[in-house]
Design an enzyme around this catalytic site. Structure first.
Site, PDB file in Angstrom:
ATOM      1  N   TRP A  99       0.901  -1.269  -0.024  1.00  0.00           N
ATOM      2  CA  TRP A  99       0.026   0.089   0.039  1.00  0.00           C
ATOM      3  C   TRP A  99       0.867   1.190   0.152  1.00  0.00           C
ATOM      4  O   TRP A  99       0.600   2.150  -0.717  1.00  0.00           O
ATOM      5  CB  TRP A  99      -0.963  -0.039   1.135  1.00  0.00           C
ATOM      6  CG  TRP A  99      -1.750   1.279   1.422  1.00  0.00           C
ATOM      7  CD1 TRP A  99      -1.737   2.069   2.371  1.00  0.00           C
ATOM      8  CD2 TRP A  99      -2.960   1.626   0.430  1.00  0.00           C
ATOM      9  NE1 TRP A  99      -2.638   3.126   2.306  1.00  0.00           N
ATOM     10  CE2 TRP A  99      -3.392   2.739   1.163  1.00  0.00           C
ATOM     11  CE3 TRP A  99      -3.408   0.692  -0.585  1.00  0.00           C
ATOM     12  CZ2 TRP A  99      -4.683   3.221   0.568  1.00  0.00           C
ATOM     13  CZ3 TRP A  99      -4.684   1.547  -1.164  1.00  0.00           C
ATOM     14  CH2 TRP A  99      -5.063   2.953  -0.637  1.00  0.00           C
ATOM     15  N   GLU A 159      -0.613  -1.278  -5.674  1.00  0.00           N
ATOM     16  CA  GLU A 159      -1.967  -0.892  -5.328  1.00  0.00           C
ATOM     17  C   GLU A 159      -2.073   0.549  -5.536  1.00  0.00           C
ATOM     18  O   GLU A 159      -1.745   1.587  -4.885  1.00  0.00           O
ATOM     19  CB  GLU A 159      -1.990  -1.281  -3.849  1.00  0.00           C
ATOM     20  CG  GLU A 159      -1.931  -2.493  -3.274  1.00  0.00           C
ATOM     21  CD  GLU A 159      -2.213  -2.961  -1.782  1.00  0.00           C
ATOM     22  OE1 GLU A 159      -2.893  -2.061  -1.276  1.00  0.00           O
ATOM     23  OE2 GLU A 159      -1.340  -3.794  -1.351  1.00  0.00           O
TER      24      GLU A 159
END
Length: 452
Positions: free
Chosen positions: A161, A213
């Site tokens: 992330w 991501e």
């Protein structure tokens, strides 16, 4: 995916995107209830049992994430042995390798990865690292783990992330993709870590996993563009090409996997049928769905297996694992290319009224989006419930007005059986340090993934 850029940073609790439109699969609650009836009593009670190393007995893939920074809170590779978790895993993914400003692979924490000396008490083999040895840190412990459990596959995961900000730029050109992939293979497959002796880390990693991501999405405030979509496919193709070249003339097959979004509006942008030609399978991140983006509720399941017809969200905003799997298959992804994901942590909301059923489910909140590990949640006060429609537990503490959404031994056993019923590849969990000291979640999920 929850992640951190260094071993000393706290993990982020990140839900990847707002609720995304997807078509709803009408699944009867009876399907979940029938599955629940097959859960062994030991799984419901969370009683761990020792199991043999799996992987050659026809069981499904069980991928567990080991975090680079877990050692700062005392979770070492050795803990996988003392907890009994190691016997259930087919693969251990190491989080995370990063992307340098020049578009090449890099360590996000060299100390944790390969410099920090481990004491005898911390090490897998019970011997302290020696001054001047070629490799230390987590990488050396992974090597010791592999020596002890030779069937275990170890994979380096790249991105995460907070580590996906440079993917878009490096993937824009064929030259950029080639250079990036070559650097990853040099470091993690050939073992040539910058600053260390040649091949110091050779033989540790059995493959690579790409955790971007997300393509054509900002994620954690990242640069992105529509060109990311074909570039992502081309990047995975380049990984497959170079990994195959690295294994040429040997009997090895280097694994390539990718972690992808569960939301159809994100996943539907990807060239799913095409990119699955290059990966061994996709780890679909079927968690973090409700939680951090709904601080005021309603309280809901962050990783429900099936829909609950009482869910107050409009159907277009509802989520469950069965819907996600159906969507992926509708896009041309074979079931054997899909692994679902299971959280070893809880999302919780505060300021939650009991509601008409007194259990806090589907109620508004004054604060939410916070997470804690499963091994912390088990010690929290409250009444535990199980929703047979969603196949998911939850807890509500009326005294503090706190609601918890999480997975239990019973629910992960259901998910393992779902993997078998749907012919899926297996399951991935984030992350191993979230389980109890005796590995209750891992034991229950491991049993169900080995036995249909």
């Amino acid at each position: 995916m929850r992640t951190s850029g260094s071993a000393v940073a706290a993990h982020d609790a990140a839900s990847p995107a707002p609720r995304r439109r997807h078509r709803r699969l009408l699944v009867a609650a009876a399907a979940s209830a029938a599955l629940l009836a097959t859960v062994p009593a030991a799984a419901e009670a969370g009683t761990p049992r020792p199991v043999a190393q799996q992987g050659s007995d026809g069981g499904k893939q069980f991928v567990g994430y080991f975090t680079q920074w877990g050692i700062t809170s005392g979770f070492y590779e050795k803990n996988l042995i003392t907890s009994g978790e190691i016997g259930n895993l087919t693969e251990l993914d190491y989080a995370f390798g990063g992307v340098a400003p020049d578009g090449t692979c890099t360590s996000t924490d060299p100390s944790a990865d390969y410099q920090l000396p481990f004491t005898a008490a911390q090490s897998v083999d019970g011997r302290a690292d020696r001054p001047g040895q070629a490799l230390a840190g987590n990488f050396n412990q992974l090597r010791e783990l592999k020596a002890k459990y030779p069937k275990l596959k170890i994979v380096m995961a790249i991105g995460g992330w907070t580590g996906s900000g440079r993917f878009s730029a490096l993937a824009q050109t064929a030259a950029g993709r080639r250079a990036f992939v070559a650097s990853c293979i040099d470091q993690y497959i050939r073992g040539d870590i910058p600053g260390l002796r040649p091949h110091a880390a050779a033989g540790i990693f059995d493959g690579l996993s790409v955790d971007w991501e997300y393509p054509d999405q900002p994620g954690a405030g990242n640069p992105y563009s529509a060109q990311d979509i074909p570039d992502y496919t081309a990047l995975l193709q380049e990984f497959r090409t170079q990994l195959d070249a690295a294994s040429a003339g040997t009997d090895r097959h280097y694994l390539l996997t990718a972690d992808t979004a569960p939301f159809p509006q994100l996943a539907g942008q990807l060239q799913l049928a095409q990119l699955t030609q290059y990966v061994d399978w996709l780890n679909v991140m079927t968690f973090d769905v409700y939680g951090s983006l709904e601080p005021n509720g309603p309280t809901d399941f962050s990783s429900g297996l099936y829909p609950d017809p009482r869910d107050p969200y409009p159907p277009v905003y509802q989520f469950d694992i069965a819907n996600t799997v159906t969507f992926y298959e509708s896009q041309g992804v074979a079931p054997g290319k899909i692994a679902i994901s299971v959280p070893y942590y809880a999302h919780y909301w505060t300021g939650v009224a009991p509601g008409p059923n007194g259990d806090g489910l589907f109620q508004t909140a004054t604060g939410g989006g916070t997470t804690m590990n499963y091994n912390q949640e088990t010690g929290e006060p409250g009444t535990t419930y199980f929703d047979p429609a969603a196949g998911e537990p939850y807890k509500y503490d009326a005294a503090s007005q706190t609601f918890y959404s999480y997975d239990s031994p019973a629910s992960v056993a259901l998910k393992g059986r779902y993997v078998w019923q749907q012919g899926l590849r297996g399951a991935m969990v984030w992350s191993m340090d979230g389980d109890t000291a005796d590995g209750r979640l891992t034991a229950a999920l491991g049993r169900s993934l080995r036995n249909p």
